[in-house]
Enzyme design. Structure first.
Site, PDB file in Angstrom:
ATOM      1  N   TYR A 237      46.776 -45.913  -0.751  1.00 25.24           N
ATOM      2  CA  TYR A 237      46.724 -47.123  -1.705  1.00 25.24           C
ATOM      3  C   TYR A 237      45.594 -47.987  -1.522  1.00 25.24           C
ATOM      4  O   TYR A 237      45.505 -48.517  -0.511  1.00 25.24           O
ATOM      5  CB  TYR A 237      48.187 -47.914  -1.724  1.00 25.24           C
ATOM      6  CG  TYR A 237      49.241 -47.061  -2.184  1.00 25.24           C
ATOM      7  CD1 TYR A 237      49.455 -46.684  -3.615  1.00 25.24           C
ATOM      8  CD2 TYR A 237      50.369 -46.486  -1.488  1.00 25.24           C
ATOM      9  CE1 TYR A 237      50.504 -46.220  -4.412  1.00 25.24           C
ATOM     10  CE2 TYR A 237      51.313 -46.108  -2.041  1.00 25.24           C
ATOM     11  CZ  TYR A 237      51.579 -45.677  -3.189  1.00 25.24           C
ATOM     12  OH  TYR A 237      52.662 -45.033  -3.514  1.00 25.24           O
ATOM     13  N   ASP A 265      47.881 -43.702  -9.919  1.00 24.68           N
ATOM     14  CA  ASP A 265      48.582 -43.795 -11.161  1.00 24.68           C
ATOM     15  C   ASP A 265      49.695 -44.938 -10.588  1.00 24.68           C
ATOM     16  O   ASP A 265      50.865 -44.949 -11.342  1.00 24.68           O
ATOM     17  CB  ASP A 265      49.366 -42.819 -10.967  1.00 24.68           C
ATOM     18  CG  ASP A 265      50.103 -42.193  -9.883  1.00 24.68           C
ATOM     19  OD1 ASP A 265      50.122 -43.042  -8.877  1.00 24.68           O
ATOM     20  OD2 ASP A 265      50.939 -41.019  -9.908  1.00 24.68           O
ATOM     21  N   HIS A 355      53.822 -39.269  -9.977  1.00 27.97           N
ATOM     22  CA  HIS A 355      54.281 -40.159  -8.949  1.00 27.97           C
ATOM     23  C   HIS A 355      55.689 -39.851  -8.568  1.00 27.97           C
ATOM     24  O   HIS A 355      56.813 -40.830  -8.523  1.00 27.97           O
ATOM     25  CB  HIS A 355      54.328 -41.478  -9.083  1.00 27.97           C
ATOM     26  CG  HIS A 355      53.810 -42.402  -7.813  1.00 27.97           C
ATOM     27  ND1 HIS A 355      52.526 -42.655  -7.699  1.00 27.97           N
ATOM     28  CD2 HIS A 355      54.723 -42.870  -7.143  1.00 27.97           C
ATOM     29  CE1 HIS A 355      52.714 -43.646  -6.710  1.00 27.97           C
ATOM     30  NE2 HIS A 355      54.066 -43.570  -6.206  1.00 27.97           N
TER      31      HIS A 355
END
Length: 496
Positions: A237, A265, A355
């Site tokens: 991330y 995403d 996700h």
């Protein structure tokens, strides 16, 4: 140096002076409150108290060393002097502990859905809500699984399938089977050892592990747990502070990670109502008396994600290419156009993923996007320019085979291994991986393929997925038995 007493710590129970105890040591987190990714209110619940039980499942053990300067480490606490609040008996928790005593034996689990059904009954309510939740109405969560059922096989017969070899290569690394353990957050919610359980099982089965940014274990703990030439990738991330991001990437490469999977995403967190609702009933602390209410609007997910940069864009890809020699893969690509742009920018791979149905509801399943992407790549002669992976909804080896026949290089599996770990520990993960291996060997024989190279689109009928005949999906009774339906607001049980 004498130890602090519980009374000394307890006096620092406000925003003006906030101390907490973690693993028998006191920390002054007053100045850190505004910087805490989960917000200051969650910390204030434990101001002046022992926060270890709440800290452990969500934070890697080196968190305080990394983010809190040494002067704020106040020293050891005499835990015999710390007052422990008496918790009211929770009937749900008592019932859960009783169910654990009656768990099915591990040998009774014959498929991945079995682990999910057992985990639902034995996990703590908040942990189950975090692991199992999807976005909004959970349409995508369910479609990720059911979309595989719209594809049918066209087996070849009279093929010599006495010997079956399903080993393959992913991002230049050899592996025993074409699936990997994809990144999932907060492993200690399900098992006290967390992600290192998955590391050990992955080694034993020749499976690649993707290390999550939001693991409960520290990055170093997970890397230290690998053995020999075991292959690990890093899921990233991207932090708003690019200097932090660069340090993470460089650290991963220095410690031997062989792939960088950038999550693309999640510019904003999806609404996961099971997680939110499980947190809404939590009892707050006396800090609320000052008008400071606890923000439970996003449940556990809120507490670990606010550092993620919503400004991440295509412009950042060349920068990533400049700071690492690891293969770069974009995780969370959901349409043909973005796959083509990834090829043009020279990244080594993409993961077609929504996700796990936790971000945008009504995002299409990865297998459906794969069926659209591969013909376009082949038409341009680009199918060998980039490796295509998928994740989401994989529960059977037939799901893996369908993805490989369509042209995927490999398949990521996340939740099933968390459920197996949560219910049975490492033996559960071992059995889950072995079940997939056994299924894959059997189904490759039945489809008429002896190696991964034998798999091709000609072995599939995808008309139900991409149009042609009605895409009716048979009811999946295992899924119906394990799926936890969304709930409406609950009426109080108190009698008037």
């Amino acid at each position: 140096m004498s130890k602090l007493t519980g009374a000394q710590v307890a006096r620092h129970n406000s925003k003006a002076s906030c101390w907490v105890i973690v693993h028998g040591k006191a920390y002054d987190v007053t100045e850190f409150l505004p910087e805490h990714p989960g917000g200051q209110k969650i910390i204030l619940q434990y101001a002046g108290k022992d926060a270890t039980e709440a800290f452990d499942p969500i934070h890697p053990p080196d968190t305080l060393d990394q983010y809190l300067e040494a002067s704020k480490h106040l020293g050891e606490v005499d835990m015999t002097t710390v007052e422990h609040e008496e918790k009211a008996e929770d009937p749900d928790e008592s019932a859960r502990l009783e169910r654990i005593q009656r768990m099915p034996p591990l040998a009774a689990c014959y498929n991945l859905m079995d682990f999910e059904a057992v985990a639902r009954e034995v996990m703590k309510r908040t942990a189950w809500a975090y692991y199992s939740s999807g976005a909004d109405d959970e349409m995508t969560l369910r479609e990720n699984h059911s979309a595989f059922h719209k594809i049918w096989f066209r087996p070849r017969i009279l093929v010599d399938v006495e010997t079956v070899d399903f080993s393959t290569t992913m991002l230049g690394s050899k592996c025993a089977i074409p699936f990997y353990v994809t990144a999932t957050a907060l492993g200690k919610l399900g098992h006290p050892e967390g992600e290192v359980v998955l590391t050990r099982a992955a080694h034993d089965h020749g499976v690649i592990q993707m290390i999550p940014t939001l693991a409960s274990c520290s990055f170093d703990e997970i890397v230290d747990a690998k053995r020999g030439d075991q292959v690990q990738w890093l899921q990233l991330y991207v932090n708003k502070d690019r200097a932090i991001t660069q340090r993470i990437v460089e650290r991963a490469e220095a410690r031997g990670c062989r792939g960088l999977f950038i999550t693309v995403d999640a510019p904003q967190l999806g609404r996961r109502e099971k997680d939110m609702r499980s947190k809404f009933s939590d009892v707050g602390s006396s800090v609320q008396a000052a008008g400071d209410s606890i923000d439970r609007s996003q449940g556990a997910a809120r507490a670990i994600s606010s550092f993620i940069d919503p400004a991440l864009s295509w412009r950042d890809i060349p920068w990533f290419q400049s700071i690492t020699t690891m293969p770069i893969v974009l995780k969370g690509v959901q349409c043909v156009e973005d796959v083509l742009r990834a090829v043009e920018l020279g990244v080594q791979g993409v993961v077609l993923s929504n996700h796990g149905g936790r971000q945008l509801d009504f995002a299409r399943s990865a297998i459906e996007v794969l069926a659209e992407v591969m013909p376009v790549l082949r038409a341009r002669g680009w199918e060998r320019k980039i490796e295509i992976y998928i994740d989401g909804g994989v529960r059977r080896a037939t799901d893996i085979l369908k993805a490989l026949c369509l042209g995927a290089t490999g398949v990521g599996i996340g939740r099933p291994f968390l459920y197996a770990m949560s219910a049975y520990g490492q033996p559960g993960v071992d059995r889950a991986m072995q079940l997939l291996k056994d299924e894959l060997e059997m189904n490759m024989r039945l489809i008429g393929a002896t190696t991964i190279a034998d798999l091709s689109p000609s072995m599939l009928d995808v008309r139900g997925l991409v149009g042609g005949h009605p895409a009716a999906v048979p009811l999946d009774t295992l899924t119906l038995g394990a799926y936890d339906p969304l709930q409406a607001p609950r009426f109080s049980q108190a009698k008037l």
